[in-house]
Design an enzyme around this catalytic site. Sequence first.
Site, PDB file in Angstrom:
ATOM      1  N   ARG A 118       0.896  -1.236  -0.074  1.00 22.07           N
ATOM      2  CA  ARG A 118       0.438  -0.097  -0.110  1.00 22.07           C
ATOM      3  C   ARG A 118       1.310   0.811  -0.407  1.00 22.07           C
ATOM      4  O   ARG A 118       2.098   1.005  -0.285  1.00 22.07           O
ATOM      5  CB  ARG A 118      -0.838  -0.389   1.282  1.00 22.07           C
ATOM      6  N   ASN A 156      -4.411   8.743   4.494  1.00 20.41           N
ATOM      7  CA  ASN A 156      -4.198   8.042   5.795  1.00 20.41           C
ATOM      8  C   ASN A 156      -3.045   7.964   6.176  1.00 20.41           C
ATOM      9  O   ASN A 156      -2.349   7.818   5.660  1.00 20.41           O
ATOM     10  CB  ASN A 156      -4.846   6.583   5.675  1.00 20.41           C
ATOM     11  N   GLU A 157      -2.728   8.545   7.021  1.00 25.46           N
ATOM     12  CA  GLU A 157      -0.875   8.558   7.591  1.00 25.46           C
ATOM     13  C   GLU A 157      -0.129   8.783   6.894  1.00 25.46           C
ATOM     14  O   GLU A 157       0.598   7.614   6.265  1.00 25.46           O
ATOM     15  CB  GLU A 157      -0.359   6.870   8.168  1.00 25.46           C
ATOM     16  N   GLU A 313      -6.510   5.411  16.022  1.00 23.96           N
ATOM     17  CA  GLU A 313      -6.665   4.288  15.817  1.00 23.96           C
ATOM     18  C   GLU A 313      -5.948   4.059  17.027  1.00 23.96           C
ATOM     19  O   GLU A 313      -5.104   4.261  17.399  1.00 23.96           O
ATOM     20  CB  GLU A 313      -6.197   3.704  14.842  1.00 23.96           C
ATOM     21  N   TRP A 321       2.578  -5.904  13.665  1.00 26.69           N
ATOM     22  CA  TRP A 321       3.422  -5.706  13.231  1.00 26.69           C
ATOM     23  C   TRP A 321       5.086  -5.360  13.450  1.00 26.69           C
ATOM     24  O   TRP A 321       5.727  -5.231  13.303  1.00 26.69           O
ATOM     25  CB  TRP A 321       3.513  -4.044  12.116  1.00 26.69           C
ATOM     26  N   GLU A 361      -2.706  -8.006   7.183  1.00 23.37           N
ATOM     27  CA  GLU A 361      -3.207  -7.663   8.773  1.00 23.37           C
ATOM     28  C   GLU A 361      -4.365  -8.667   9.208  1.00 23.37           C
ATOM     29  O   GLU A 361      -5.183  -8.426  10.372  1.00 23.37           O
ATOM     30  CB  GLU A 361      -3.482  -6.170   8.762  1.00 23.37           C
ATOM     31  N   LYS A 362      -4.453  -9.786   8.796  1.00 24.38           N
ATOM     32  CA  LYS A 362      -5.622 -10.913   9.529  1.00 24.38           C
ATOM     33  C   LYS A 362      -4.965 -10.978  10.781  1.00 24.38           C
ATOM     34  O   LYS A 362      -6.000 -11.635  11.221  1.00 24.38           O
ATOM     35  CB  LYS A 362      -5.436 -11.510   8.562  1.00 24.38           C
ATOM     36  N   PHE A 363      -4.072 -11.187  11.662  1.00 26.78           N
ATOM     37  CA  PHE A 363      -3.750 -11.262  12.954  1.00 26.78           C
ATOM     38  C   PHE A 363      -3.677 -10.250  14.209  1.00 26.78           C
ATOM     39  O   PHE A 363      -3.051 -10.182  14.521  1.00 26.78           O
ATOM     40  CB  PHE A 363      -2.400 -12.338  12.977  1.00 26.78           C
ATOM     41  N   HIS A 364      -3.866  -8.785  13.543  1.00 32.01           N
ATOM     42  CA  HIS A 364      -3.919  -7.298  13.963  1.00 32.01           C
ATOM     43  C   HIS A 364      -5.924  -7.972  14.613  1.00 32.01           C
ATOM     44  O   HIS A 364      -6.721  -8.250  14.094  1.00 32.01           O
ATOM     45  CB  HIS A 364      -3.922  -7.171  13.376  1.00 32.01           C
TER      46      HIS A 364
HETATM   47  C1  GLA Z   1      -2.014   1.919  10.771  1.00 29.98           C
HETATM   48  C2  GLA Z   1      -3.065   2.053   9.821  1.00 29.98           C
HETATM   49  C3  GLA Z   1      -4.337   1.251   9.752  1.00 29.98           C
HETATM   50  C4  GLA Z   1      -3.797  -0.186  10.234  1.00 29.98           C
HETATM   51  C5  GLA Z   1      -2.780  -0.365  11.524  1.00 29.98           C
HETATM   52  C6  GLA Z   1      -2.560  -1.432  11.706  1.00 29.98           C
HETATM   53  O1  GLA Z   1      -2.677   2.673  11.793  1.00 29.98           O
HETATM   54  O2  GLA Z   1      -3.683   3.256   9.244  1.00 29.98           O
HETATM   55  O3  GLA Z   1      -4.412   1.010   8.181  1.00 29.98           O
HETATM   56  O4  GLA Z   1      -2.704  -0.476   9.090  1.00 29.98           O
HETATM   57  O5  GLA Z   1      -1.814   0.860  11.211  1.00 29.98           O
HETATM   58  O6  GLA Z   1      -1.785  -0.948  12.956  1.00 29.98           O
END
Ligand code: GLA
Length: 703
Positions: A118, A156-157, A313, A321, A361-364
């Site tokens: 991404r 986003n970020e 968030e 991660w 991110e399936k294990f988040h």
């Molecule tokens: C960031 C992103 C989210 C996600 C989280 C995972 O904050 O904005 O999309 O990837 O990390 O911790």
Amino acid sequence: MTTSGSNHRWPRVPGIAFGGDYNPEQWPEDIWAEDIALMGEAGVSMVTVGVFSWALLEPRQGSYDFGWLDRVMDLLAAHQIGVDLATATASPPPWFSHRYPESLPVTREGHRLWQGGRQAYCPSSTAYRTASTALAGALATRYGTHPALVMWHVNNEYGCHTSECFCDVSAVAFRRWLRERYGDLGRLNEAWGTTFWSQRYSDWEEVIPPRLTPTWGNPTQNLDWKRFCSDELRACYIAERDVLRAITPDLPITTNFMGAFKPVDYFSWAPEEDIVSDDHYILGADPANHIRLSMSADLMRSLGGGNPWILMEQSTSAVNWQPRNLAKAPGQLKRNSLQHVARGADAVCFFQWRASRRGAEKFHSGMLPHAGTDTKVWREVAALGADLKSLAEVAGSRVDCDVAIVWDWPAWWAVELDSHPSVDVRYLDLVRATYEAFWHLDVTVDFVRPDADLSAYKIVAVPSLYLVSDEGAANLTRFVEAGGHLVCNFFSGIVDPNDAVRLGGYPGAFRQLLGVRVEEFYPLLEDQTVTLADGATGRVWTELLTPAGAQVVTTYVDGPLPGSPAITRRGVGTGVAYYVTTFLDAAGTRRLLHGICDAAAVATRSNQNDVRAPIINVDGIETAGIETAGIETAGIETIRRRAEGASYLFVINHTDREVDVPAAGVELLSGTPATGSVHVAAGGVAVVREADAATAPHHTAVG
Ligand code: GLA
């Protein structure tokens, strides 16, 4: 409290907003009804929708498919859940990079990064700027008056993965930015000191980003590059924001920050937002992660000029991660969340609503785990929703404090450039050490730029401010002259904004204020420590200092400079300026700051010596033992938020002991009266609406 900041506007969501990223496009539509029902059960009031949905919303350039999003928006509106709608521009779809391959980012080493993860776009790409603003415009046109829409979430970020790009398009943009900064090439040559090493430029076309060089690159070129990269990303944000604002002038707009994120100067971004919002993830392995959390929250409040901000968030439990992704201990979710609220957040949101089934991110963790609702996480999420409802009246109140720590992104960038006296001078280390000392003293702090209005503060700490402008230095000097207490660390005031050394002796810009003259640095070996006459130890740095008006507070007894001053103090006007020439140990820092707090009439925890037993952090990590010299942390935070005629005392207990804290009023989470004291369970939280807001002290001693 700082007064800079945005035209603050809050989304129409009652009380403390609660929710998270909602990615229904990852799930079959028949699951959406269950999502909505469970959101109702947990008390969710706001969700962020569409962050990574560009490929679905615009499957081909200029051809939109809003059908699924229409249904999601309608469903949420029907259940009174507000939508923080993302502009979906955080990750361009494959068709975009296929069609515009030059938009893919290039690393310093010259490698092109591809789509498949991404954020694969160059911030200077015209194709990206055009396509992202077009999508933002299409979304604003379609949903601008939708009843679910309460605010905009741009991108986003920014910079999370791609904060800089060294491609040829970026080179052109960098030259444009430099022309604006310097006007002509002569001024650039002067600012960059290009007489050194035959670097003089004779044509703008010769100027390039600081790509990989055989040895150290030009420091000022590197510093300007950092400035440019932050500005370039901000320009991406502003371009989308302006499109949204033109179509929906009344809706608040934000983009989510990442706390102490080095590549982006959030002080220059925050005034461009209506609300500051932040993503904060704790590092599971860090025993001080609850202190880092407080620091990040205080930074966010400060960026927004003291206005309420949005925790956009966090995780309900593990992330995906970190090397080892630790699950949160029972109760940690509540403590972490209410720490943010205590420090000014009026929204508590998570990544993400439903834990993903597919993808990286399936294990988040999510609010709704893979295992469903019969889980610790879900029960804690639902309980948090109820807790936040009972704190609704806190929304809009403000945190006040009379201590500030100077924080400056350009100084951070500059102090960590290469070929410096020691690689061990890391900006955040010093800021964190200073913050931690105040945290253990239970003193709440703001973060300020060197040139901020400092009149509200009694103490200002200046951790290694290597780069400072004349105005910044003059501002800090005026603060002391007017009665302030200032404490400044080594390697401060050394260079001007172009990274040129201030001559005549260190610490350059602060030499006169501090009443000292330093002729040479004596950095220490990696594991070397030195002892000070007052028993403290220092590491990283020492320097050969001669007082020039300052008194010596303590000296070195060993190391390279035995007998030389280690800490000095100078009265200036009605204030006092301290100078610390080494990286003091934690106890030494705390003792020094405690003394300064006493002198400046800043209340601190009054029972530093009460807690003698080892303290086990409730997350199972022993935190005692870092203490020496009779000063111990009680591991309990108290913070006050105030509003007109109301005062709220937050007590957050990070220890494995129950405590009673002096308080009178009503404890809002339980709805029970607090008559003289409030009981806080081990690992628990209490929030007291104080009976007499007018006389509530600025600080509450923990008993
Ligand atoms: C960031 C992103 C989210 C996600 C989280 C995972 O904050 O904005 O999309 O990837 O990390 O911790």
